[in-house]
Design a protein around this motif. Structure first.
Motif, PDB file in Angstrom:
ATOM      1  N   ASP A  26       0.815  -1.212   0.000  1.00 27.34           N
ATOM      2  CA  ASP A  26       0.000   0.000   0.000  1.00 27.34           C
ATOM      3  C   ASP A  26       0.850   1.266   0.000  1.00 27.34           C
ATOM      4  O   ASP A  26       0.394   2.334  -0.393  1.00 27.34           O
ATOM      5  CB  ASP A  26      -0.925   0.010   1.224  1.00 27.34           C
ATOM      6  CG  ASP A  26      -2.008  -1.056   1.114  1.00 27.34           C
ATOM      7  OD1 ASP A  26      -2.458  -1.293  -0.025  1.00 27.34           O
ATOM      8  OD2 ASP A  26      -2.369  -1.629   2.143  1.00 27.34           O
ATOM      9  N   ASN A  27       2.076   1.138   0.465  1.00 28.37           N
ATOM     10  CA  ASN A  27       2.938   2.303   0.537  1.00 28.37           C
ATOM     11  C   ASN A  27       3.961   2.353  -0.587  1.00 28.37           C
ATOM     12  O   ASN A  27       4.641   3.368  -0.758  1.00 28.37           O
ATOM     13  CB  ASN A  27       3.681   2.320   1.876  1.00 28.37           C
ATOM     14  CG  ASN A  27       2.743   2.591   3.033  1.00 28.37           C
ATOM     15  OD1 ASN A  27       1.922   3.504   2.964  1.00 28.37           O
ATOM     16  ND2 ASN A  27       2.848   1.787   4.079  1.00 28.37           N
TER      17      ASN A  27
ATOM     18  N   HIS B 117       7.476  -0.645  10.884  1.00 26.50           N
ATOM     19  CA  HIS B 117       6.351   0.123  11.407  1.00 26.50           C
ATOM     20  C   HIS B 117       5.261   0.276  10.360  1.00 26.50           C
ATOM     21  O   HIS B 117       5.538   0.335   9.174  1.00 26.50           O
ATOM     22  CB  HIS B 117       6.805   1.523  11.838  1.00 26.50           C
ATOM     23  CG  HIS B 117       7.742   1.509  12.984  1.00 26.50           C
ATOM     24  ND1 HIS B 117       9.089   1.209  12.840  1.00 26.50           N
ATOM     25  CD2 HIS B 117       7.543   1.739  14.297  1.00 26.50           C
ATOM     26  CE1 HIS B 117       9.675   1.277  14.023  1.00 26.50           C
ATOM     27  NE2 HIS B 117       8.755   1.593  14.937  1.00 26.50           N
TER      28      HIS B 117
ATOM     29  N   VAL C  56      10.693   1.627   7.765  1.00 29.81           N
ATOM     30  CA  VAL C  56       9.330   1.403   7.298  1.00 29.81           C
ATOM     31  C   VAL C  56       8.901  -0.046   7.501  1.00 29.81           C
ATOM     32  O   VAL C  56       7.771  -0.327   7.924  1.00 29.81           O
ATOM     33  CB  VAL C  56       9.199   1.778   5.807  1.00 29.81           C
ATOM     34  CG1 VAL C  56       7.801   1.472   5.297  1.00 29.81           C
ATOM     35  CG2 VAL C  56       9.519   3.236   5.620  1.00 29.81           C
TER      36      VAL C  56
ATOM     37  N   LEU D 262       2.716   2.632   8.471  1.00 32.97           N
ATOM     38  CA  LEU D 262       2.765   4.053   8.141  1.00 32.97           C
ATOM     39  C   LEU D 262       1.394   4.694   8.133  1.00 32.97           C
ATOM     40  O   LEU D 262       1.285   5.901   8.002  1.00 32.97           O
ATOM     41  CB  LEU D 262       3.417   4.240   6.770  1.00 32.97           C
ATOM     42  CG  LEU D 262       4.941   4.187   6.788  1.00 32.97           C
ATOM     43  CD1 LEU D 262       5.476   4.265   5.391  1.00 32.97           C
ATOM     44  CD2 LEU D 262       5.506   5.299   7.646  1.00 32.97           C
ATOM     45  N   GLY D 263       0.379   3.877   8.289  1.00 36.58           N
ATOM     46  CA  GLY D 263      -0.951   4.455   8.173  1.00 36.58           C
ATOM     47  C   GLY D 263      -1.297   4.622   6.712  1.00 36.58           C
ATOM     48  O   GLY D 263      -0.444   4.959   5.905  1.00 36.58           O
ATOM     49  N   HIS D 264      -2.525   4.370   6.377  1.00 38.43           N
ATOM     50  CA  HIS D 264      -2.892   4.365   4.957  1.00 38.43           C
ATOM     51  C   HIS D 264      -3.838   5.521   4.691  1.00 38.43           C
ATOM     52  O   HIS D 264      -4.864   5.647   5.346  1.00 38.43           O
ATOM     53  CB  HIS D 264      -3.543   3.027   4.600  1.00 38.43           C
ATOM     54  CG  HIS D 264      -2.646   1.870   4.962  1.00 38.43           C
ATOM     55  ND1 HIS D 264      -2.365   0.859   4.105  1.00 38.43           N
ATOM     56  CD2 HIS D 264      -1.950   1.601   6.085  1.00 38.43           C
ATOM     57  CE1 HIS D 264      -1.547  -0.004   4.704  1.00 38.43           C
ATOM     58  NE2 HIS D 264      -1.291   0.436   5.908  1.00 38.43           N
ATOM     59  N   VAL D 265      -3.479   6.356   3.765  1.00 35.28           N
ATOM     60  CA  VAL D 265      -4.267   7.548   3.483  1.00 35.28           C
ATOM     61  C   VAL D 265      -5.383   7.235   2.484  1.00 35.28           C
ATOM     62  O   VAL D 265      -5.139   6.533   1.529  1.00 35.28           O
ATOM     63  CB  VAL D 265      -3.371   8.660   2.924  1.00 35.28           C
ATOM     64  CG1 VAL D 265      -4.213   9.902   2.603  1.00 35.28           C
ATOM     65  CG2 VAL D 265      -2.290   9.006   3.929  1.00 35.28           C
TER      66      VAL D 265
ATOM     67  N   GLY E  18       3.659   5.282  -3.210  1.00 36.92           N
ATOM     68  CA  GLY E  18       4.074   6.578  -2.678  1.00 36.92           C
ATOM     69  C   GLY E  18       5.557   6.629  -2.396  1.00 36.92           C
ATOM     70  O   GLY E  18       6.208   7.646  -2.643  1.00 36.92           O
ATOM     71  N   LEU E  19       6.093   5.529  -1.902  1.00 41.02           N
ATOM     72  CA  LEU E  19       7.526   5.515  -1.603  1.00 41.02           C
ATOM     73  C   LEU E  19       8.354   5.551  -2.878  1.00 41.02           C
ATOM     74  O   LEU E  19       9.440   6.131  -2.897  1.00 41.02           O
ATOM     75  CB  LEU E  19       7.871   4.273  -0.773  1.00 41.02           C
ATOM     76  CG  LEU E  19       7.441   4.336   0.697  1.00 41.02           C
ATOM     77  CD1 LEU E  19       7.734   3.005   1.394  1.00 41.02           C
ATOM     78  CD2 LEU E  19       8.158   5.472   1.423  1.00 41.02           C
TER      79      LEU E  19
ATOM     80  N   ARG F  25       7.484   7.095  -5.594  1.00 42.22           N
ATOM     81  CA  ARG F  25       7.428   8.501  -5.973  1.00 42.22           C
ATOM     82  C   ARG F  25       8.389   9.318  -5.105  1.00 42.22           C
ATOM     83  O   ARG F  25       9.111  10.188  -5.586  1.00 42.22           O
ATOM     84  CB  ARG F  25       6.000   8.992  -5.769  1.00 42.22           C
ATOM     85  CG  ARG F  25       5.635  10.132  -6.627  1.00 42.22           C
ATOM     86  CD  ARG F  25       4.147  10.190  -6.865  1.00 42.22           C
ATOM     87  NE  ARG F  25       3.858  10.918  -8.062  1.00 42.22           N
ATOM     88  CZ  ARG F  25       2.873  10.621  -8.884  1.00 42.22           C
ATOM     89  NH1 ARG F  25       2.118   9.579  -8.651  1.00 42.22           N
ATOM     90  NH2 ARG F  25       2.675  11.344  -9.953  1.00 42.22           N
ATOM     91  N   LEU F  26       8.354   9.017  -3.838  1.00 46.60           N
ATOM     92  CA  LEU F  26       9.226   9.725  -2.906  1.00 46.60           C
ATOM     93  C   LEU F  26      10.698   9.459  -3.229  1.00 46.60           C
ATOM     94  O   LEU F  26      11.523  10.379  -3.219  1.00 46.60           O
ATOM     95  CB  LEU F  26       8.901   9.285  -1.476  1.00 46.60           C
ATOM     96  CG  LEU F  26       9.643   9.958  -0.340  1.00 46.60           C
ATOM     97  CD1 LEU F  26       9.455  11.468  -0.385  1.00 46.60           C
ATOM     98  CD2 LEU F  26       9.168   9.398   1.001  1.00 46.60           C
TER      99      LEU F  26
END
Lengths: 194, 194
Positions: free
Chosen positions: B143-144, B189, B186, B191-194, B147-148, B150-151
DNA sequence: TGGTACGTGTACCATATGGTACGGTTAGTC
DNA sequence: GACTAACCGTACCATATGGTACACGTACCA
């Protein structure tokens, strides 16, 4: 008589404003005195008169863009709290053209073109210290604050480039939030010191 | 007879190579047919002949730079393991000019200039998928990963811009390492999902 | 009233640019 | 050997550019 020092005047401000507007839309790289003058119904002779030369105008435009960028990215906006609102501030649609022009001048300066002296120092080094201070205030290990400041600037500019290229506000916002979440993990862990 | 489709030839390759070399040193923004031709002792007429027009040459140069960039940044270099060596690879001094030219074309494309069609898609979207795959392989939450990725791209390009501007290899390397250490957190932990 | 400095427009210049016309050269083919 | 097509150089053209010369008007001041 030769004008060595150009005085400030209302007419000069009007010309400079027109030049910046033109650069925001068409870029600064092939900045044309005639086009700019035409856009406000005067002659390119006026630009030469008020700025001495094409390069004089270019310097003035670069300075003005630099000033606007610094005004916009005040240190207040660099706080790591409330990441979403901060990114929204950074990436506000009305500022796209300004950001694009900023990067254009950045590249301009990388090529060492006249009129961009000092721009890179301000654009990079000039920001690290304040960001570093904000990070330390936020509880980041001092030994890592310098590197994290550098990293934060890189993330911001990299994601802004991404946003300019794709227009994907959701994706870049998500990436920015991930970064801030990563930062929050820092205060709970040692990062090792290089 | 009008040449609609330019054939490949040894002479054409030589001209293209000269054009790229010239762009690497002086930039592509005010690319001058005469200057390029002069640098290898021929006439600008040859460039028109082999590339149809100035824009034809520009397209060829952009494509060639894009090709070199992709060749260099093979997905192999995107693994998150051995960060130090990866950054050294990305930031190798011999590639500064190429990277600078890449950013120059990037800005060029942001302004929508002819000859850069498709460049931005390749430069951004074209990289997210492979990086995302590498991240997932490395154990990052799916899920991350998007975004990661892209980051990660933003960090890489932001730090390369920083490096180009300052030449500070130590500082940028340190920042890059910090980022990889953040990534390692990461996997431990949510990261919480937006 | 005369003079001086500033501001502005018109016309012009030298230069550099992309592109074209044309002629010449070479290599291959019948 | 003659023809053809690709290749290349010289000369040229139209255009756009930054910059300059010069004339004109206005405002201020002696």
């Amino acid at each position: 008589m030769v004008r060595l020092v150009v005085a400030s005047s209302q007419a000069r401000d009007r010309l400079l404003h027109a030049a910046v507007e033109h650069a925001l839309e068409h870029g600064i790289l092939d900045l044309s005195l005639r086009e700019i003058a035409e856009s406000i119904g005067t002659s390119h002779r006026m630009l030469i008169y008020h700025f001495g030369s094409r390069e004089g105008l270019l310097v003035a435009v670069v300075r003005e863009v630099d000033r606007r960028e610094r005004e916009r990215l005040g240190t207040a906006s660099l706080s790591i709290v409330d990441a979403r609102r901060r990114w929204d501030h950074l990436a506000h649609p009305s500022l796209r053209a300004q950001e694009r022009l900023f990067f254009e001048i950045y590249v301009h300066a990388l090529l060492g073109r006249p009129g961009t002296e000092g721009f890179l120092d301000e654009a990079v080094e000039g920001w690290i210290a304040p960001v570093r201070a904000v990070l330390v205030d936020a509880g980041i290990d001092e030994d890592n604050a310098e590197g994290l400041a550098r990293l934060g600037l890189a993330v911001t500019r990299g994601l802004l480039l991404d946003l300019l290229a794709t227009g994907d506000i959701a994706g870049t916002t998500r990436a920015f939030e991930l970064f801030t979440q990563l930062l929050e993990l820092v205060s709970e862990h040692d990062l090792g010191h290089v």
